[in-house]
Design a protein around this motif. Structure first.
Motif, PDB file in Angstrom:
ATOM      1  N   PRO A   4       0.845  -1.189   0.000  1.00 54.39           N
ATOM      2  CA  PRO A   4       0.000   0.000   0.000  1.00 54.39           C
ATOM      3  C   PRO A   4       0.884   1.243   0.000  1.00 54.39           C
ATOM      4  O   PRO A   4       1.970   1.246   0.590  1.00 54.39           O
ATOM      5  CB  PRO A   4      -0.804  -0.107   1.302  1.00 54.39           C
ATOM      6  N   PRO A   5       0.448   2.273  -0.675  1.00 57.47           N
ATOM      7  CA  PRO A   5       1.269   3.482  -0.719  1.00 57.47           C
ATOM      8  C   PRO A   5       1.397   4.107   0.667  1.00 57.47           C
ATOM      9  O   PRO A   5       0.443   4.103   1.451  1.00 57.47           O
ATOM     10  CB  PRO A   5       0.520   4.398  -1.686  1.00 57.47           C
ATOM     11  N   GLU A   6       2.597   4.598   0.956  1.00 55.90           N
ATOM     12  CA  GLU A   6       2.802   5.243   2.247  1.00 55.90           C
ATOM     13  C   GLU A   6       3.176   6.693   2.017  1.00 55.90           C
ATOM     14  O   GLU A   6       3.742   7.052   0.987  1.00 55.90           O
ATOM     15  CB  GLU A   6       3.877   4.521   3.060  1.00 55.90           C
ATOM     16  N   SER A   7       2.882   7.481   3.000  1.00 58.15           N
ATOM     17  CA  SER A   7       3.177   8.903   2.857  1.00 58.15           C
ATOM     18  C   SER A   7       4.670   9.133   2.987  1.00 58.15           C
ATOM     19  O   SER A   7       5.427   8.260   3.425  1.00 58.15           O
ATOM     20  CB  SER A   7       2.418   9.711   3.903  1.00 58.15           C
ATOM     21  N   ARG A   8       5.082  10.294   2.593  1.00 63.44           N
ATOM     22  CA  ARG A   8       6.496  10.636   2.638  1.00 63.44           C
ATOM     23  C   ARG A   8       7.013  10.594   4.073  1.00 63.44           C
ATOM     24  O   ARG A   8       8.120  10.125   4.337  1.00 63.44           O
ATOM     25  CB  ARG A   8       6.691  12.019   2.035  1.00 63.44           C
ATOM     26  N   GLU A   9       6.241  11.081   5.037  1.00 68.19           N
ATOM     27  CA  GLU A   9       6.640  11.089   6.443  1.00 68.19           C
ATOM     28  C   GLU A   9       6.805   9.668   6.976  1.00 68.19           C
ATOM     29  O   GLU A   9       7.721   9.373   7.729  1.00 68.19           O
ATOM     30  CB  GLU A   9       5.625  11.866   7.297  1.00 68.19           C
ATOM     31  N   GLU A  10       5.898   8.786   6.581  1.00 71.54           N
ATOM     32  CA  GLU A  10       5.987   7.392   7.025  1.00 71.54           C
ATOM     33  C   GLU A  10       7.242   6.731   6.458  1.00 71.54           C
ATOM     34  O   GLU A  10       7.923   5.968   7.145  1.00 71.54           O
ATOM     35  CB  GLU A  10       4.743   6.619   6.609  1.00 71.54           C
ATOM     36  N   ILE A  12      10.049   8.240   5.553  1.00 63.86           N
ATOM     37  CA  ILE A  12      11.213   8.805   6.231  1.00 63.86           C
ATOM     38  C   ILE A  12      11.353   8.215   7.626  1.00 63.86           C
ATOM     39  O   ILE A  12      12.462   7.872   8.059  1.00 63.86           O
ATOM     40  CB  ILE A  12      11.124  10.347   6.265  1.00 63.86           C
ATOM     41  N   ALA A  13      10.250   8.046   8.341  1.00 61.28           N
ATOM     42  CA  ALA A  13      10.291   7.459   9.686  1.00 61.28           C
ATOM     43  C   ALA A  13      10.783   6.016   9.631  1.00 61.28           C
ATOM     44  O   ALA A  13      11.587   5.581  10.462  1.00 61.28           O
ATOM     45  CB  ALA A  13       8.916   7.539  10.331  1.00 61.28           C
ATOM     46  N   ARG A  14      10.312   5.269   8.616  1.00 65.11           N
ATOM     47  CA  ARG A  14      10.737   3.875   8.470  1.00 65.11           C
ATOM     48  C   ARG A  14      12.233   3.800   8.163  1.00 65.11           C
ATOM     49  O   ARG A  14      12.967   2.987   8.743  1.00 65.11           O
ATOM     50  CB  ARG A  14       9.937   3.201   7.356  1.00 65.11           C
ATOM     51  N   LEU A  15      12.725   4.643   7.285  1.00 69.85           N
ATOM     52  CA  LEU A  15      14.145   4.655   6.957  1.00 69.85           C
ATOM     53  C   LEU A  15      14.993   5.096   8.146  1.00 69.85           C
ATOM     54  O   LEU A  15      16.087   4.570   8.371  1.00 69.85           O
ATOM     55  CB  LEU A  15      14.398   5.574   5.755  1.00 69.85           C
ATOM     56  N   THR A  16      14.518   6.041   8.923  1.00 70.21           N
ATOM     57  CA  THR A  16      15.241   6.489  10.117  1.00 70.21           C
ATOM     58  C   THR A  16      15.346   5.359  11.135  1.00 70.21           C
ATOM     59  O   THR A  16      16.403   5.150  11.731  1.00 70.21           O
ATOM     60  CB  THR A  16      14.540   7.711  10.735  1.00 70.21           C
ATOM     61  N   ARG A  17      14.247   4.611  11.322  1.00 70.67           N
ATOM     62  CA  ARG A  17      14.282   3.463  12.244  1.00 70.67           C
ATOM     63  C   ARG A  17      15.273   2.417  11.755  1.00 70.67           C
ATOM     64  O   ARG A  17      16.044   1.859  12.524  1.00 70.67           O
ATOM     65  CB  ARG A  17      12.896   2.845  12.390  1.00 70.67           C
ATOM     66  N   SER A  18      15.266   2.140  10.457  1.00 69.07           N
ATOM     67  CA  SER A  18      16.196   1.153   9.898  1.00 69.07           C
ATOM     68  C   SER A  18      17.644   1.597  10.077  1.00 69.07           C
ATOM     69  O   SER A  18      18.515   0.799  10.422  1.00 69.07           O
ATOM     70  CB  SER A  18      15.912   0.938   8.413  1.00 69.07           C
ATOM     71  N   ALA A  19      17.904   2.883   9.852  1.00 70.10           N
ATOM     72  CA  ALA A  19      19.264   3.396  10.004  1.00 70.10           C
ATOM     73  C   ALA A  19      19.715   3.335  11.454  1.00 70.10           C
ATOM     74  O   ALA A  19      20.863   2.966  11.748  1.00 70.10           O
ATOM     75  CB  ALA A  19      19.343   4.832   9.489  1.00 70.10           C
TER      76      ALA A  19
END
Length: 121
Positions: A4-10, A12-19
């Protein structure tokens, strides 16, 4: 099936958690690696003390035998004295390391005895 498409904020939050997860994992691995090298260095130091004392005792005993003409008693006495001194030095090093570990709050752990041979596994 597509995600499902996710918003830009979601995103960025997912990538920040992964990092941050990746950074935490690599930091803990680096710290355990450095601790392992420090322990290995201390073990090599104790082995060098044990061997060095014996070899120095042999050398001193050989010198005594050569100049005093007491062969083989100088070498025998040198080996015994060198071994005793090297054991004392290794014991002092072990006591110092245990005091450092206790001061830093590290609890010494017992290594479980593995009575199963590798062939039986």
């Amino acid at each position: 099936m597509s995600l499902p498409p996710e918003s830009r904020e979601e995103a960025i939050a997912r990538l920040t958690r992964s990092a941050s997860d990746l950074e935490a994992r690599t930091t803990s691995e680096a710290q355990s690696d450095a601790a392992g090298r420090a322990v290995a260095g201390q073990a090599y130091k104790v082995v060098a003390q044990l061997l060095g004392g014996v070899f120095l005792g042999i050398a001193v005993g050989f010198g005594i035998d050569h100049y005093a003409g007491t062969a083989p008693w100088g070498v025998i006495g040198g080996v015994l004295v060198g071994f005793a001194v090297s054991l004392w030095m290794a014991w002092q090093t072990a006591q110092r390391l245990m005091a450092q570990a206790a001061a830093s709050g590290v609890e010494p752990r017992s290594i479980p005895f593995d009575d199963v041979d590798d062939e039986e596994r």
